[in-house]
Scaffold this motif. Structure first.
Motif, PDB file in Angstrom:
ATOM      1  N   ALA A  52       0.859  -1.197   0.000  1.00  0.00           N
ATOM      2  CA  ALA A  52       0.000   0.000   0.000  1.00  0.00           C
ATOM      3  C   ALA A  52       0.889   1.238   0.000  1.00  0.00           C
ATOM      4  O   ALA A  52       1.455   1.603   1.024  1.00  0.00           O
ATOM      5  N   PRO A  53       1.045   1.889  -1.149  1.00  0.00           N
ATOM      6  CA  PRO A  53       2.024   2.970  -1.279  1.00  0.00           C
ATOM      7  C   PRO A  53       1.780   4.192  -0.408  1.00  0.00           C
ATOM      8  O   PRO A  53       2.723   4.932  -0.116  1.00  0.00           O
ATOM      9  N   LEU A  54       0.540   4.402   0.039  1.00  0.00           N
ATOM     10  CA  LEU A  54       0.244   5.617   0.805  1.00  0.00           C
ATOM     11  C   LEU A  54       0.024   5.359   2.289  1.00  0.00           C
ATOM     12  O   LEU A  54      -0.330   6.272   3.037  1.00  0.00           O
ATOM     13  N   LEU A  98      -9.544   2.814  -2.986  1.00  0.00           N
ATOM     14  CA  LEU A  98      -8.750   3.726  -2.155  1.00  0.00           C
ATOM     15  C   LEU A  98      -8.065   2.952  -1.033  1.00  0.00           C
ATOM     16  O   LEU A  98      -6.909   3.226  -0.683  1.00  0.00           O
ATOM     17  N   LYS A 100      -6.905   0.022  -1.068  1.00  0.00           N
ATOM     18  CA  LYS A 100      -5.718  -0.681  -1.550  1.00  0.00           C
ATOM     19  C   LYS A 100      -4.516   0.247  -1.624  1.00  0.00           C
ATOM     20  O   LYS A 100      -3.377  -0.172  -1.431  1.00  0.00           O
ATOM     21  N   GLN A 101      -4.757   1.518  -1.916  1.00  0.00           N
ATOM     22  CA  GLN A 101      -3.674   2.503  -1.938  1.00  0.00           C
ATOM     23  C   GLN A 101      -3.223   2.860  -0.523  1.00  0.00           C
ATOM     24  O   GLN A 101      -2.038   3.104  -0.280  1.00  0.00           O
ATOM     25  N   GLU A 285      -4.557  12.250  -2.560  1.00  0.00           N
ATOM     26  CA  GLU A 285      -3.507  11.500  -3.254  1.00  0.00           C
ATOM     27  C   GLU A 285      -4.023  10.133  -3.698  1.00  0.00           C
ATOM     28  O   GLU A 285      -3.701   9.662  -4.793  1.00  0.00           O
ATOM     29  N   ALA A 286      -4.809   9.504  -2.854  1.00  0.00           N
ATOM     30  CA  ALA A 286      -5.322   8.173  -3.174  1.00  0.00           C
ATOM     31  C   ALA A 286      -6.301   8.220  -4.345  1.00  0.00           C
ATOM     32  O   ALA A 286      -6.295   7.332  -5.210  1.00  0.00           O
ATOM     33  N   ALA A 289      -4.369   8.519  -7.394  1.00  0.00           N
ATOM     34  CA  ALA A 289      -3.690   7.253  -7.683  1.00  0.00           C
ATOM     35  C   ALA A 289      -4.613   6.254  -8.365  1.00  0.00           C
ATOM     36  O   ALA A 289      -4.204   5.560  -9.312  1.00  0.00           O
ATOM     37  N   ILE A 290      -5.876   6.162  -7.914  1.00  0.00           N
ATOM     38  CA  ILE A 290      -6.771   5.186  -8.553  1.00  0.00           C
ATOM     39  C   ILE A 290      -7.239   5.678  -9.921  1.00  0.00           C
ATOM     40  O   ILE A 290      -7.580   4.857 -10.782  1.00  0.00           O
ATOM     41  N   ASP A 293      -4.185   4.595 -12.083  1.00  0.00           N
ATOM     42  CA  ASP A 293      -3.977   3.158 -12.337  1.00  0.00           C
ATOM     43  C   ASP A 293      -5.155   2.480 -13.032  1.00  0.00           C
ATOM     44  O   ASP A 293      -5.114   1.282 -13.329  1.00  0.00           O
TER      45      ASP A 293
END
Length: 319
Positions: A52-54, A98, A100-101, A285-286, A289-290, A293
């Motif tokens: 989870a990058p965030l 979200l 997952k991030q 940010e999340a 990100a989605i 991706d």
């Protein structure tokens, strides 16, 4: 809006009044798979962090619990509704993406729409995600007359939707747009942006020398739909994606139809307490990100809500 679900359409535009009543007797339903209170265990948090990058940008509270509590009103398919005892729809599926991030689980609790912001600001929920239109009134905690009622909330915008008019199938009264409701009876859910749209139109009617719209406001949207179906109102007003979904599904497509085009399109936002800026910023940010991706677009395509797609998240982008 704990069971296996996250896996489920825009101006509400559902605008919850900033001063709304606290959520009472809510129905606890959780989005997606094994989202249970066990998320607070150390093993669960470690597992959530992996990939989870965030995760590390989350406030410590959520890193420890592994859970973000979400207030919703699960009565607005395809955005959020209850199917077989679980909350499904666009919002729960976006929340799952979200998660997952962020490496945490989003747990949805359904209650009254007009109580969501109050419940958020009293700490009952961490965020509110329920097709809530982001606008200055909510941001600043104002009532419809501009009176200060509370501190307001911040929004992370993730979707775009407008107001739509729907009628009984066949449109027996020949309604072509919201302007045709002067002197007519229209049904709507209380405390929503589309209720405000009707009030605005009613004022325009009287200023133009016509009769005001006879607005019938109900506690929930199901009551408004029933009023239209029974002929007690010539039309209902709702979020565009919700109205489209209603026309497609209710009575196997035989109960309602959408007339005219959507109007006053604006952003839906995830509402966050103004003091919780860390969570607000990482949620933005999340969302970005989605979108990047592709998981965001997949959710909208799944629910027939692609017309509401945005290409970048915003904080308090509503007017």
């Amino acid at each position: 809006m704990t069971a296996s679900t996250l896996c489920r359409t825009a101006a509400k535009s559902r605008i919850a009044a900033a001063c709304a009543v606290a959520v009472a007797g809510t129905l606890l339903l959780t989005a997606c798979g094994d989202q249970t209170d066990s998320g607070s265990e150390a093993g669960d948090v470690t597992a959530s962090k992996s990939g989870a990058p965030l995760f590390d940008k989350l406030p410590e509270k959520y890193r420890k619990s592994g859970v973000i509590k979400v207030g919703t009103n699960a009565e607005y398919a395809p955005m959020e509704s209850v199917e077989n005892g679980t909350i499904v729809g666009v919002d729960p599926d976006i929340a799952e993406a979200l998660g997952k991030q962020l490496g945490v689980k989003f747990e949805f609790t359904s209650g009254s729409f007009d109580g969501l912001i109050t419940a958020l600001n009293t700490g009952r929920h961490d965020v509110a995600m329920s097709s809530i239109t982001d606008n200055k009134q909510r941001q600043e905690g104002l009532d419809e007359n501009g009176k200060k009622l509370g501190k307001g909330v911040d929004f992370v915008d993730y979707f775009l939707a407008g107001t739509a008019v729907y009628t009984k199938k066949g449109n027996p009264e020949g309604i072509g747009s919201i302007e045709d409701l002067c002197g007519r009876t229209a049904a709507v859910q209380r405390g929503t942006t589309y209720e405000e749209a009707l009030k605005k139109q009613s004022k325009a009617c009287t200023e133009g020398g016509k009769k005001a719209v006879k607005i019938q406001s109900f506690e929930n949207d199901t009551e408004a739909q029933t009023r239209v179906k029974s002929g007690g109102a010539v039309a209902g007003v709702n979020d565009y994606p919700v109205a489209v979904d209603l026309a497609r599904k209710a009575g196997d497509g035989k109960d309602f139809e959408v007339v005219g085009e959507q109007v006053d399109a604006g952003p839906f936002g995830i509402a966050v307490n103004k003091d919780n800026t860390e969570l607000r910023d990482v949620l933005k940010e999340a969302v970005d990100a989605i979108i990047a991706d592709g998981s965001y677009q997949k959710v909208l395509d799944k629910w027939g809500a692609a017309t509401g797609a945005i290409d970048k998240a915003a904080v308090n982008g509503g007017k």
